[in-house]
Every structure is written in structure tokens, then in C-alpha cells.
Design a protein around this motif. Structure first.
Motif, PDB file in Angstrom:
ATOM      1  N   ILE A 389       0.803  -1.026   0.059  1.00  0.00           N
ATOM      2  CA  ILE A 389       0.112   0.094   0.048  1.00  0.00           C
ATOM      3  C   ILE A 389       0.736   1.084   0.171  1.00  0.00           C
ATOM      4  O   ILE A 389       0.477   2.374  -0.135  1.00  0.00           O
ATOM      5  CB  ILE A 389      -1.046  -0.028   1.274  1.00  0.00           C
ATOM      6  N   MET A 390       2.340   1.139  -0.049  1.00  0.00           N
ATOM      7  CA  MET A 390       2.986   2.033   0.001  1.00  0.00           C
ATOM      8  C   MET A 390       3.820   2.292  -1.088  1.00  0.00           C
ATOM      9  O   MET A 390       3.969   1.335  -1.773  1.00  0.00           O
ATOM     10  CB  MET A 390       4.107   2.056   1.278  1.00  0.00           C
ATOM     11  N   ALA A 391       4.127   3.648  -1.622  1.00  0.00           N
ATOM     12  CA  ALA A 391       5.093   3.722  -2.831  1.00  0.00           C
ATOM     13  C   ALA A 391       6.541   3.381  -2.400  1.00  0.00           C
ATOM     14  O   ALA A 391       6.778   2.959  -1.240  1.00  0.00           O
ATOM     15  CB  ALA A 391       4.989   5.252  -3.218  1.00  0.00           C
ATOM     16  N   ILE A 392       7.329   3.365  -3.320  1.00  0.00           N
ATOM     17  CA  ILE A 392       8.749   2.879  -3.259  1.00  0.00           C
ATOM     18  C   ILE A 392       9.489   3.669  -2.288  1.00  0.00           C
ATOM     19  O   ILE A 392      10.353   3.079  -1.807  1.00  0.00           O
ATOM     20  CB  ILE A 392       9.397   3.090  -4.703  1.00  0.00           C
ATOM     21  N   ASP A 393       9.093   4.757  -1.553  1.00  0.00           N
ATOM     22  CA  ASP A 393       9.833   5.701  -0.696  1.00  0.00           C
ATOM     23  C   ASP A 393       9.138   5.180   0.578  1.00  0.00           C
ATOM     24  O   ASP A 393      10.025   5.829   1.764  1.00  0.00           O
ATOM     25  CB  ASP A 393       9.626   7.190  -1.031  1.00  0.00           C
ATOM     26  N   CYS A 394       8.173   4.438   0.988  1.00  0.00           N
ATOM     27  CA  CYS A 394       7.711   4.244   2.017  1.00  0.00           C
ATOM     28  C   CYS A 394       7.200   5.696   2.796  1.00  0.00           C
ATOM     29  O   CYS A 394       7.039   5.558   4.171  1.00  0.00           O
ATOM     30  CB  CYS A 394       8.753   3.414   3.149  1.00  0.00           C
ATOM     31  N   VAL A 395       7.068   6.603   2.045  1.00  0.00           N
ATOM     32  CA  VAL A 395       6.414   7.877   2.643  1.00  0.00           C
ATOM     33  C   VAL A 395       4.981   7.996   1.997  1.00  0.00           C
ATOM     34  O   VAL A 395       3.844   8.168   2.692  1.00  0.00           O
ATOM     35  CB  VAL A 395       7.124   8.967   2.510  1.00  0.00           C
ATOM     36  N   HIS A 396       5.019   7.864   0.685  1.00  0.00           N
ATOM     37  CA  HIS A 396       3.773   8.009  -0.179  1.00  0.00           C
ATOM     38  C   HIS A 396       3.043   6.863  -0.311  1.00  0.00           C
ATOM     39  O   HIS A 396       3.409   5.913  -0.020  1.00  0.00           O
ATOM     40  CB  HIS A 396       3.806   8.833  -1.429  1.00  0.00           C
ATOM     41  N   LEU A 397       1.549   6.999  -0.748  1.00  0.00           N
ATOM     42  CA  LEU A 397       0.722   5.845  -0.887  1.00  0.00           C
ATOM     43  C   LEU A 397       1.020   5.239  -2.586  1.00  0.00           C
ATOM     44  O   LEU A 397       1.036   6.078  -3.172  1.00  0.00           O
ATOM     45  CB  LEU A 397      -0.571   6.069  -0.716  1.00  0.00           C
ATOM     46  N   SER A 398       0.876   4.127  -2.384  1.00  0.00           N
ATOM     47  CA  SER A 398       0.839   3.325  -3.893  1.00  0.00           C
ATOM     48  C   SER A 398      -0.526   3.515  -4.429  1.00  0.00           C
ATOM     49  O   SER A 398      -1.339   3.887  -3.589  1.00  0.00           O
ATOM     50  CB  SER A 398       1.330   2.025  -3.858  1.00  0.00           C
ATOM     51  N   GLN A 399      -0.774   3.097  -5.765  1.00  0.00           N
ATOM     52  CA  GLN A 399      -1.954   3.288  -6.198  1.00  0.00           C
ATOM     53  C   GLN A 399      -2.777   2.301  -5.529  1.00  0.00           C
ATOM     54  O   GLN A 399      -4.211   2.526  -5.201  1.00  0.00           O
ATOM     55  CB  GLN A 399      -1.974   2.659  -7.581  1.00  0.00           C
TER      56      GLN A 399
END
Length: 447
Positions: A389-399
Motif C-alpha cells: 500500500i506504500m510507494a517505493i519511498d515508504c512515505v507516499h501511498l501506492s495506487q
């Protein structure tokens, strides 16, 4: 490896420039004390000393003459434009573990949509059915602009996949991208205002999504005014007839990348956050008729602390100190537990503000939607972490994270006050629907 290092450096430069060029329109209108020598604001002060932190900042807000520099702003925007054009769109990707599982055409929409748009527009915000919303809009930060939602490499983290945003994206359909607009479109196909493609907030596809990377609570009065100006300039909007749904989610950057750079911020940040939040809502109530505001706490800090319980990927370890320096930068991370306590206080402030009687009338209301309040990557039924559920940076959300969030917000909108879900759940684990007995979006007056 050399190109990767260059991309990481460019990412750091862009984020640093963003810190100095994010428009803090409310800063110059805040309380001012007696004149203090060497105190700087947007209009005065030494740029070099400002950057090195050797001067006192007016009204607590770290700002500088860089903010008022048109060449610097244009340079920053130019870098983003070049960056965006070189990388190309990423929001159209349809494969990857961080995307929601596509719903096949044979599976019907979970709710019966018939009868949930009123035959004539309601006169009370407390009698709105899901199909009664004509316009959607959003205020917030990079979690609302869907920054890096479809990123696979860290150099893609500055692409805003706004069409995928949980509360304001309208790309595709609920089968491919579950978002609040894609849910509401099932009830009212004529809904408009949602973002429909990768874009920055100055681009046409962003529509009524004025969220911006690095935005903080202090930016919201300015951003609200920008949103109103944009909506009033759009000939599709019937200002006094259309019902508007505005989602406001803010606060993550206050503690992730701002509090540690402000003078004595731990003593005043919650007070100022409440002031800016009230200023924003008072303004919206005054100028924006027929509006329901979803007031949502940011999940950024909670998600960050839950990720600390697992072995974060290497990309996260590289990028988090840049994007969230107050929690992960070596100079300030010792105060991270204090910042978390202050963030928890702000969550309570948001809820308290939403209950203020002046924000509730037939024409306007604010509803606190707490599905993010206790957000965690440990949201699966089996209790195992889900970093997808996280984007590659672990800060933002994935799709997929945006889809899970949209599911949570939708459920909250149909749950009565004091009985709302406060955690994330697996996608489609629970998907609430209006019923003939309870057809209305829940507010404090009809719960």
C-alpha cells in the motif's frame, strides 16, 4: 549507478527547492508582535542567513525572500516541467504488486445505485444522497496529489499521479482505480472536478485538486482561496445550485518535514495549526455555499511508525531522510516521539474543530472522517504487514494504497458520528452502501 545517484541528487534538489518555494500565502497575515531586530519575513531579511538558520523568523514560519523571488519560482517550476516531460506519464501502468487487483466486468458494483440521486436538488446538506454531489474538490499535500503513486524507481517520486488520488482522482473506473470520484460516478455520471491524469496543480488535468507537495496547515488558507478562484472561473460550476464535496487532509508535513526547522515549534505548532485550520474553514463557509467538507487526519506519521516495525526496503532507507527529515534525518530524529505526540494532539484538534456549531448549517457542514486516524501497514486480517500500500519511498501511498484509502473514506461517509471506522482495512473487505432506510451521507445532524 551513476545515473541513479544523479537522479537521487535531483530529487533532493527539487524537494529542497520546494521547501523554499511552497506558497505560504497565510504567513504574512498572521499575528505579529513588536518589532524585533533581525526578524525576517517574506519581504525582508538576508537570504544567506535565512538558509543557514541564523535569524529569527517572523510569526514562527520559516520563510525567506526566496519565496518572493519570481526567478526562483520559475526555475523550480521549470525543473518540474522538464522532470515530468523526461520521465513521461507513469499513472497508466497496469501491472505491479502495488496496484489494486482489477475487478472483472462480470462482478457488479457493490451497491444498488438506483434512487440515490434526488429528483430535485436538496435544500439541506444533511439530506444529500451520494448522487447529489455535482462537484468534487480537494485541498492537501502530496498524499492528495498522489505523488509517486505508480512509482517503480525513486526518480519517479516527483511525478504526481493525480488521476489515482484516493479522494479526488477520476482516472479509469472503480474496477481499475478505486477512488471516491469513481465511486460517486456510479451514482452520478455527470460528476466533475476530479483529476483525470498525471499532472501538477497548474495543469488542466488536475482540475479542482489544488493539493501540493510539502504543503502544511499554514498553506491551507491560501490554497483554499486558490481553489475558490479556480472553481468560480470554471463555467461548468453553478455556484449556488451545485452541491460540492470538498476533502481536506493535511498535517503530515507539519511533523515530517517542518516542525524541526521552526523556532520553538513544539511550543506553538498545535496552536497555530488550529488557527490556520479555523481560518480555512471560516473562509470556505463564508464563500462556498452548498458544500460538505470531509476533514481527514493525515496517515503519514502513523504509517511511518508502523513501517519501523519491519525491515524497510533499501530505497526507503535512502529516501526517507530526505522526504521526512524531522523523523529520519540524523540531526532531528531524536525528537521523533515528541513530534508524534504533537501529531496525535492535532488529530484531536481536527475532531474538536469539526464539532464547532458555526460550521454546521443547511448550506454547509464539516464532517470529521477518521479512517486514517490509526492507519497502519498491519491492516490485513491476518495481521501481517502489507508494504504494497506504500510507494517505493515508504512515505507516499501506492495506487493500491489510494484504493484502500478511498474504500475507507467512502465507508466513513456512510457511518454515523462516533461509530466511524478509524483503521484501514483490506480493499473491499467492507464496502458500505446507502439503503432506503439510510440513504443520506452522514453528518452530525443526521447521524
Amino acid at each position: 549507478m551513476r545515473s541513479g545517484n544523479s537522479a537521487l541528487l535531483l530529487l533532493a534538489v527539487c524537494i529542497t527547492l520546494q521547501h523554499y518555494t511552497t506558497l505560504r500565502g497565510s504567513a504574512s497575515a498572521t499575528l505579529t508582535g513588536p518589532p524585533v531586530r533581525n526578524r525576517i519575513s517574506r519581504e525582508r531579511g538576508n537570504i544567506l542567513k535565512n538558509i543557514t538558520g541564523t535569524q529569527e523568523y517572523e510569526n514562527h514560519i520559516v520563510t525567506s525572500r526566496l519565496d518572493a523571488s519570481e526567478p526562483v519560482r520559475m526555475m523550480y517550476r521549470g525543473i518540474r516541467e522538464v522532470y515530468n516531460r523526461l520521465l513521461g506519464p507513469t499513472g497508466m501502468r497496469d501491472e505491479g504488486v502495488s496496484l489494486q487487483a482489477r475487478v472483472p466486468p462480470s462482478v457488479p458494483f457493490p451497491c444498488d445505485v438506483r434512487g440515490y440521486r434526488s429528483s430535485t436538488p436538496p435544500t439541506s446538506v444533511h439530506r444529500l444522497r451520494p448522487g447529489d454531489f455535482d462537484v468534487v474538490a480537494a485541498l492537501g499535500d502530496s498524499l492528495t496529489s498522489a505523488t509517486g503513486a505508480n512509482s517503480r524507481q525513486f526518480w519517479e517520486l516527483l511525478i504526481d499521479n493525480r488521476g489515482l488520488s484516493w479522494c479526488i482522482g477520476g482516472q479509469g473506473t472503480w474496477r481499475t482505480h478505486l477512488t471516491l470520484p469513481n465511486i460517486l460516478k456510479e451514482f452520478n455520471p455527470r460528476l466533475f472536478g476530479y483529476s483525470f491524469a498525471d499532472s501538477y496543480n497548474v495543469h488542466l488535468p488536475s482540475q479542482f485538486n489544488v493539493a501540493e507537495i510539502i504543503a502544511t496547515t499554514s498553506d491551507m488558507p491560501y490554497n483554499a482561496a486558490s481553489l475558490v478562484e479556480r472553481m468560480k472561473a470554471d463555467p461548468r460550476v453553478n455556484w449556488h445550485k451545485h452541491w460540492k464535496l470538498l476533502t481536506l487532509m493535511i498535517g503530515g508535513n507539519d511533523f515530517c518535514s517542518d516542525v524541526c526547522y521552526q523556532t520553538n515549534a513544539t511550543e506553538w505548532i498545535n496552536r497555530d495549526q488550529e488557527k490556520y485550520l479555523l481560518t480555512t474553514l471560516y473562509y470556505l463557509k463564508k464563500v462556498m455555499p452548498r458544500t460538505l467538507v470531509n476533514l481527514v487526519p493525515s496517515p503519514l506519521i502513523n504509517l511511518s511508525f508502523s513501517i519501523d516495525k519491519v525491515q524497510a526496503p533499501l530505497t526507503c532507507q535512502f529516501v526517507r531522510p530526505i522526504e521526512c527529515s524531522c523523523l529520519y534525518g540524523p540531526k532531528y530524529s531524536g525528537n521523533r516521539n515528541l513530534y508524534r505526540q504533537l501529531e496525535r494532539r492535532f488529530v484531536k484538534i481536527m475532531e474538536r474543530v469539526s464539532h464547532r456549531p458555526e460550521f454546521h448549517s443547511d448550506d454547509f457542514t464539516v464532517v470529521y472522517q477518521p479512517f486514517y486516524r490509526d492507519a497502519s501497514i498491519f491492516h490485513r486480517r491476518d495481521g501481517k504487514p502489507d508494504l504494497s500500500i506504500m510507494a517505493i519511498d515508504c512515505v507516499h501511498l501506492s495506487q493500491k494504497g489510494h484504493a484502500v484509502s478511498a474504500n475507507g473514506l467512502w465507508n466513513n461517509m456512510l457511518e454515523p458520528t462516533r461509530h466511524k471506522t478509524t483503521v484501514l482495512k483490506q480493499l473491499f473487505e467492507e464496502f458500505r452502501c446507502p439503503t432506503p432506510e439510510n440513504p443520506y451521507i452522514k453528518t452530525y445532524y443526521n447521524s
